[in-house]
Design an enzyme around this catalytic site. Sequence first.
Site, short mmCIF file in Angstrom:
data_model
loop_
_atom_site.label_atom_id
_atom_site.label_comp_id
_atom_site.label_asym_id
_atom_site.label_seq_id
_atom_site.Cartn_x
_atom_site.Cartn_y
_atom_site.Cartn_z
N CYS A 178 -41.44 5.69 -3.02
CA CYS A 178 -42.50 4.88 -3.64
C CYS A 178 -43.80 5.67 -3.73
CB CYS A 178 -42.72 3.60 -2.83
SG CYS A 178 -41.43 2.36 -3.03
N CYS A 302 -33.85 27.33 -3.12
CA CYS A 302 -34.67 27.10 -4.32
C CYS A 302 -36.11 27.09 -3.84
CB CYS A 302 -34.27 25.80 -5.01
SG CYS A 302 -34.61 24.32 -4.05
#
Length: 336
Positions: A178, A302
């Site tokens: 959120c 990554c």
Amino acid sequence: MDRYARQVTLIGADAQARIRGARVGVIGAGGLGSPALLYLAAAGVGSIVLVDDDQVSTSNLHRQVIHSSASVGVDKAASAAQRLRDLNPEVQVITHARRLTWDNALDTFAGCDVILDGSDNFDTRHIASHAAARLGVPHVWASILGFEAQMSVFWAGRGPVYEDIFPAPPPPGSVPSCAQAGVLGPLVGVVGSAMAMEALKIITGLGEPMVGRLGYYDSLAGTWEYVPVAADSEVLASVLRAEPPRGPAEVTEVAPGALVLDVREPEEYADFHLPGSINVPLGEILAGATPPELENGAVVVCAGGVRSAQAVAALEARGVAGLASLRGGLNRLRGL
């Protein structure tokens, strides 16, 4: 009975007595938990077992309406419990200001008639599912993302369980929180209230609980759509064995001599990379590329650990073993 007069007029005294005798477990006193807790207490649920290890912050208040500005910095469990006691002193509120874990879930919810899951992370949702299945009680679940929500009632032995839809946690960071995606308060109000309604239906025996259906709510369109969900006996058997689902394996450092698979884009790789690493962008891996060098395993990296976790999940699904994602990615190693 003045408190419940309008309710009893609709559902009858016997149903109200069942509500009074019920014990409901609620995970989270946040956006979904706030309306669910308020309506369960207002309805006269006899006992509420509340689990939340977080504290109230100012950024919570636009959607977590059970709390007030005066509660900022207070444990959410304690803040919510006080509000529920103010609303209905007849309700017993049992609080656990701790994280729900694989070790404490069964003891926490022992004796509950239904469990409502308003958590915001996948690990807790799987814990709730396992606990509900092993205790033999229904599991009311919902999730919010942006302007949309999903909701269902899982009930082992009578319908699907959570793992029928979500077998294992997704790669870390692949689903925004959120805080990252944002959320509007009325959306969680609608869905949290619907969760309380499902719990009351289950307790009283009124209506048909949302078992075997996944409800999808689009707040901008103002519509609910329903998708049928079927139970899988093998999935349930796995859940009842209480084996925690595994997401992609992670490591916090790269061991000397380990093969490193860098799944960033070529320009990122050219800017900086670990010596000896090989570069295969995530897009190519998702499209089916499987580097032959991986036969003895590898550490997948990554920038931040999100793409590497996705690559590990994709490669493991193809049968490649011995892979682990570097938690936090190269940025963490570089101190960025």
